[in-house]
Design an enzyme around this catalytic site. Sequence first.
Site, PDB file in Angstrom:
ATOM      1  N   GLY A 132       0.825  -1.205   0.000  1.00 35.64           N
ATOM      2  CA  GLY A 132       0.000   0.000   0.000  1.00 35.64           C
ATOM      3  C   GLY A 132       0.855   1.249   0.000  1.00 35.64           C
ATOM      4  CG  LEU A 133       4.170   3.719  -2.620  1.00 36.62           C
ATOM      5  CD1 LEU A 133       4.752   4.489  -1.439  1.00 36.62           C
ATOM      6  CD2 LEU A 133       5.303   3.220  -3.517  1.00 36.62           C
ATOM      7  CB  THR A 134      -0.118   4.184  -5.486  1.00 44.41           C
ATOM      8  OG1 THR A 134       1.083   3.594  -5.976  1.00 44.41           O
ATOM      9  CG2 THR A 134      -0.581   5.249  -6.457  1.00 44.41           C
ATOM     10  N   PRO A 144      -4.144   8.855  -3.949  1.00 50.70           N
ATOM     11  CG  PRO A 144      -6.408   9.202  -3.476  1.00 50.70           C
ATOM     12  CD  PRO A 144      -5.168   8.532  -2.938  1.00 50.70           C
ATOM     13  NE  ARG A 152      -3.349 -14.464 -43.598  1.00 52.75           N
ATOM     14  CZ  ARG A 152      -4.572 -14.515 -44.076  1.00 52.75           C
ATOM     15  NH1 ARG A 152      -5.268 -15.635 -44.030  1.00 52.75           N
ATOM     16  NH2 ARG A 152      -5.126 -13.441 -44.594  1.00 52.75           N
ATOM     17  N   GLY A 164      -2.368  -9.217 -38.648  1.00 46.96           N
ATOM     18  CA  GLY A 164      -3.408  -8.528 -39.421  1.00 46.96           C
ATOM     19  C   GLY A 164      -4.755  -8.584 -38.721  1.00 46.96           C
ATOM     20  CD  GLU A 218       6.521  -3.568  -8.907  1.00 45.66           C
ATOM     21  OE1 GLU A 218       7.746  -3.621  -8.715  1.00 45.66           O
ATOM     22  OE2 GLU A 218       5.760  -4.539  -8.760  1.00 45.66           O
TER      23      GLU A 218
HETATM   24  N1  CAA Z   1      17.672   3.086  -2.593  1.00 41.86           N
HETATM   25  C1  CAA Z   1      17.922   3.614  -1.377  1.00 41.86           C
HETATM   26  N2  CAA Z   1      17.601   4.884  -1.029  1.00 41.86           N
HETATM   27  C2  CAA Z   1      17.020   5.650  -1.957  1.00 41.86           C
HETATM   28  C3  CAA Z   1      16.735   5.189  -3.253  1.00 41.86           C
HETATM   29  C4  CAA Z   1      17.081   3.842  -3.560  1.00 41.86           C
HETATM   30  N3  CAA Z   1      16.823   3.325  -4.760  1.00 41.86           N
HETATM   31  N4  CAA Z   1      16.158   6.176  -3.968  1.00 41.86           N
HETATM   32  C5  CAA Z   1      16.079   7.246  -3.147  1.00 41.86           C
HETATM   33  N5  CAA Z   1      16.609   6.920  -1.934  1.00 41.86           N
HETATM   34  C6  CAA Z   1      16.720   7.786  -0.761  1.00 41.86           C
HETATM   35  C7  CAA Z   1      17.632   8.979  -1.047  1.00 41.86           C
HETATM   36  O1  CAA Z   1      18.971   8.670  -0.792  1.00 41.86           O
HETATM   37  C8  CAA Z   1      17.078   9.991  -0.059  1.00 41.86           C
HETATM   38  O2  CAA Z   1      17.518   9.660   1.241  1.00 41.86           O
HETATM   39  P1  CAA Z   1      18.032  10.807   2.293  1.00 41.86           P
HETATM   40  O3  CAA Z   1      16.979  11.874   2.326  1.00 41.86           O
HETATM   41  O4  CAA Z   1      18.168  10.052   3.564  1.00 41.86           O
HETATM   42  O5  CAA Z   1      19.309  11.311   1.727  1.00 41.86           O
HETATM   43  C9  CAA Z   1      15.581   9.728  -0.079  1.00 41.86           C
HETATM   44  O6  CAA Z   1      15.437   8.355  -0.491  1.00 41.86           O
HETATM   45  C10 CAA Z   1      14.808  10.632  -1.010  1.00 41.86           C
HETATM   46  O7  CAA Z   1      15.335  10.483  -2.301  1.00 41.86           O
HETATM   47  P2  CAA Z   1      14.937  11.458  -3.487  1.00 41.86           P
HETATM   48  O8  CAA Z   1      15.210  12.869  -3.067  1.00 41.86           O
HETATM   49  O9  CAA Z   1      15.580  10.942  -4.720  1.00 41.86           O
HETATM   50  O10 CAA Z   1      13.346  11.265  -3.554  1.00 41.86           O
HETATM   51  P3  CAA Z   1      12.268  11.913  -4.496  1.00 41.86           P
HETATM   52  O11 CAA Z   1      11.110  12.351  -3.673  1.00 41.86           O
HETATM   53  O12 CAA Z   1      12.884  12.896  -5.424  1.00 41.86           O
HETATM   54  O13 CAA Z   1      11.704  10.639  -5.333  1.00 41.86           O
HETATM   55  C11 CAA Z   1      11.638   9.019  -7.082  1.00 41.86           C
HETATM   56  C12 CAA Z   1      12.484   9.846  -6.113  1.00 41.86           C
HETATM   57  C13 CAA Z   1      12.618   8.119  -7.806  1.00 41.86           C
HETATM   58  C14 CAA Z   1      10.904   9.877  -8.083  1.00 41.86           C
HETATM   59  C15 CAA Z   1      10.608   8.163  -6.279  1.00 41.86           C
HETATM   60  O14 CAA Z   1       9.595   8.943  -5.701  1.00 41.86           O
HETATM   61  C16 CAA Z   1       9.981   7.072  -7.095  1.00 41.86           C
HETATM   62  O15 CAA Z   1      10.578   6.019  -7.314  1.00 41.86           O
HETATM   63  N6  CAA Z   1       8.718   7.268  -7.535  1.00 41.86           N
HETATM   64  C17 CAA Z   1       7.962   6.241  -8.224  1.00 41.86           C
HETATM   65  C18 CAA Z   1       7.126   5.468  -7.255  1.00 41.86           C
HETATM   66  C19 CAA Z   1       6.701   4.142  -7.813  1.00 41.86           C
HETATM   67  O16 CAA Z   1       7.445   3.390  -8.413  1.00 41.86           O
HETATM   68  N7  CAA Z   1       5.442   3.779  -7.537  1.00 41.86           N
HETATM   69  C20 CAA Z   1       4.930   2.498  -7.928  1.00 41.86           C
HETATM   70  C21 CAA Z   1       4.173   1.912  -6.790  1.00 41.86           C
HETATM   71  S1  CAA Z   1       4.005   0.173  -6.705  1.00 41.86           S
HETATM   72  C22 CAA Z   1       3.116  -0.307  -7.997  1.00 41.86           C
HETATM   73  O17 CAA Z   1       3.027   0.351  -8.980  1.00 41.86           O
HETATM   74  C23 CAA Z   1       2.495  -1.640  -7.886  1.00 41.86           C
HETATM   75  C24 CAA Z   1       1.985  -2.189  -9.153  1.00 41.86           C
HETATM   76  O18 CAA Z   1       1.780  -1.538 -10.131  1.00 41.86           O
HETATM   77  C25 CAA Z   1       1.758  -3.570  -9.289  1.00 41.86           C
END
Ligand code: CAA
Length: 403
Positions: free
Chosen positions: A124-126, A128, A288, A359, A383
């Site tokens: 549970g991440l995403t 609105p 075909r 086709g 993801e």
């Molecule tokens: N590993 C470890 N730490 C990480 C990291 C990684 N890959 N990426 C970022 N961090 C850490 C950073 O080091 C930073 O830590 P500190 O503040 O302690 O220094 C912190 O996380 C924040 O990093 P950013 O400033 O880079 O964060 P951001 O807010 O700019 O976001 C982003 C970065 C890559 C855009 C991220 O928000 C992201 O990945 N967004 C996409 C979310 C996503 O994939 N959602 C899908 C949900 S699941 C799903 O979709 C299920 C399904 O369909 C089946």
Amino acid sequence: MYPYLDRNHHELQADVRRFAIESIAPVARELDETARFPWENVRAMAERGWFGVPVPRELSGMGRDYLSYALVLEELAKHDASHSITVSAHTTLATSPILAFGTDEQKARFVPLLASGQVLGGFGLTEPGAGSDASGTTTRAVPVKGGYTITGSKIFITHGGVGEIYVVTAVTDPDGGHHGITSFVVCKPTVDRAEARRVGVGHRPELPYSAGVSAGAKEDKLGWRASDTRELHFQEAWVGEDQRLGEEGLGFVNFMKTLDAGRIGIAALSLGIAQGAFDEAVRYTTRRRQFNRPVWDFQDIHFGLAELATEIQAARHLVYHAAWLNDHGRPVTKEAAMAKLTAATLAAKAARTAVQFLGGAGYTSDHPVERMMRDAKACEIGEGTSEIQKTVIARQLHRELNP
Ligand code: CAA
């Protein structure tokens, strides 16, 4: 595929391939049309251990490496992406964070039920207001005596209805930005209790269900239609302190790490769709006949398939290499994003090409390529969208160039 696969990998690959041909391919069209969750095949896959491929044996998993897990997802997706995302979301999004960040007690309590496929898990991440900007979480966890109450809503949750164990993010410190987000293990009963009773997996009443957790209606999706996607609502849902996953404030960084490995799974799923669409196109175009010869003989067709075969091979190297890095404890953020970006783009292209080469036949549900085309679209979104993968890759490159 030398040098990545050994005999064990090939045997597992053959087992999954056989199962997919015998038990998935014959029902995939009906499941897609009716958007029915494949409970029978969930039980069959649970019996084979495929809900716990990279989980240690002592926690009821198969004890196999991440590459084995990628192979399972690829083989399932060749015939049906919904089966593959069911295994993937369960394993990398629900089980792996508990394995990676849980206490011994949490692992013993939740992982065996997940790894053996006795219940399904979700993530549970995403929300609105928190999609690509995952730190925009507003779901709140308020400390109370002995635990927390969670209030808020999550959207697009794979297994939001059918699942029972979720890793959920919530804000514990509203002033802390991404350092104010914490993860919890939250349980609720499956919405499909009758089906779970019928097939014998999916419901375990001994789990610590929280009152105040409910699933929304099933989403009517373009693709991945046999997988279960819903909203998940929390209304002052109480969880004990022993269900907090890791320290307060580490939720964001921990799910970033979870998504890194998860993206290898979606890359493998995408690769499976690309290969499945390619196989269909080869089968069809060699049989075909038009203008007194197989359509394969037309240069546009065999050049197109040669290009696809090359791109599939290249994507496979990226995906297996990312899995190999993960298995060897190497950093994988950039390589996982590259694998997902490449394989997801390729899945969409391969499925579209297959429809074109078939086709009129490709445009009907008599052939699986139109379903593959719809399923492939989700790979460019779930993801982390392709745009997010490019962001992740660019940030890693920047770090490498400016150490
Ligand atoms: N590993 C470890 N730490 C990480 C990291 C990684 N890959 N990426 C970022 N961090 C850490 C950073 O080091 C930073 O830590 P500190 O503040 O302690 O220094 C912190 O996380 C924040 O990093 P950013 O400033 O880079 O964060 P951001 O807010 O700019 O976001 C982003 C970065 C890559 C855009 C991220 O928000 C992201 O990945 N967004 C996409 C979310 C996503 O994939 N959602 C899908 C949900 S699941 C799903 O979709 C299920 C399904 O369909 C089946």
